[in-house]
Scaffold this active site. Structure first.
Site, PDB file in Angstrom:
ATOM      1  N   ASP A 139       0.234  -7.656   1.650  1.00  0.00           N
ATOM      2  CA  ASP A 139       0.567  -6.233   1.620  1.00  0.00           C
ATOM      3  C   ASP A 139       2.074  -5.986   1.648  1.00  0.00           C
ATOM      4  OD1 ASP A 139       0.277  -3.488   1.545  1.00  0.00           O
ATOM      5  OD2 ASP A 139      -0.415  -3.287   3.606  1.00  0.00           O
ATOM      6  N   HIS A 144       0.818  -1.219   0.000  1.00  0.00           N
ATOM      7  CA  HIS A 144       0.000   0.000   0.000  1.00  0.00           C
ATOM      8  C   HIS A 144       0.855   1.273   0.000  1.00  0.00           C
ATOM      9  CE1 HIS A 144       0.310  -0.095   4.508  1.00  0.00           C
ATOM     10  NE2 HIS A 144       0.225   1.223   4.366  1.00  0.00           N
ATOM     11  N   SER A 197       4.317   2.874   7.804  1.00  0.00           N
ATOM     12  CA  SER A 197       4.042   1.696   6.981  1.00  0.00           C
ATOM     13  C   SER A 197       5.258   1.315   6.159  1.00  0.00           C
ATOM     14  CB  SER A 197       2.881   1.968   6.032  1.00  0.00           C
ATOM     15  OG  SER A 197       1.680   2.074   6.729  1.00  0.00           O
TER      16      SER A 197
END
Length: 179
Positions: free
Chosen positions: A63, A20, A145
């Protein structure tokens, strides 16, 4: 368009991050930590030229993504000590590195709250994901992230991935998915 974290896993210029973080990108700009310390995001973007790389591989379900970048200094350090979720448990101390809310190279400490095998989650864009997750109380925010989650011995345990709605509900994809 967005800022995330990642970390070098091979001297050939391979960076591990979240899917992402690079979703929809073909090319990415990468900065390494300046030798004179951490800078704010504005100075970083305006005054320091990035290394340019490309998204080399993605795996959407857990992810994860790999970025390939060339031209790094020969003496750059690589994350090569991979741990395992089999060797950790609730209460163990862990450490995260990332760029929360535009504050580059932030180091945070927390504890493992639980291991969540085959955990499913959905992002706002509707993308569906599933992986073994490490639930932690380690402070992470947007910008963390793709950054590493380490144990006290410096072993990579996971890739910081998401926050849930409550306080201190943070998750990292277990390193086993990156292997």
């Amino acid at each position: 368009k967005s800022v995330g974290a990642g970390f070098l896993i091979d001297r050939a210029g391979i960076i591990l991050t979240n899917w992402h973080v690079v979703e929809g990108a073909k090319e990415v700009a990468v900065w390494i930590k300046p030798t004179d310390g951490s800078l704010n995001e504005e100075v970083l973007f305006e005054d320091i030229d990035p290394y340019l790389g490309y998204v080399a591989a993605i795996t959407i379900l857990p992810d994860l993504a790999l970025i390939k970048v060339g031209g790094f200094p020969k003496n750059i350090k690589v994350v090569s000590n991979f741990g395992s979720i089999k060797d950790i448990g609730m209460g163990d101390q862990v450490y995260a590195i990332g760029h929360p809310e535009g504050l580059p190279w932030t180091f945070t400490i927390g504890n493992i709250s639980q291991i969540r095998p085959n955990h499913k989650w959905t992002y706002e864009d509707g993308s569906k994901h599933e992986a073994d997750l490490i639930q932690t109380q380690t402070p992470i925010s947007p910008g963390n992230s793709g950054g590493p989650l380490f144990d006290g011995d410096g072993k990579l345990l996971g890739i910081n991935t998401l926050q849930a709605g409550g306080q201190n509900l943070n998750f990292a994809v277990a390193v086993e998915h990156a292997r």
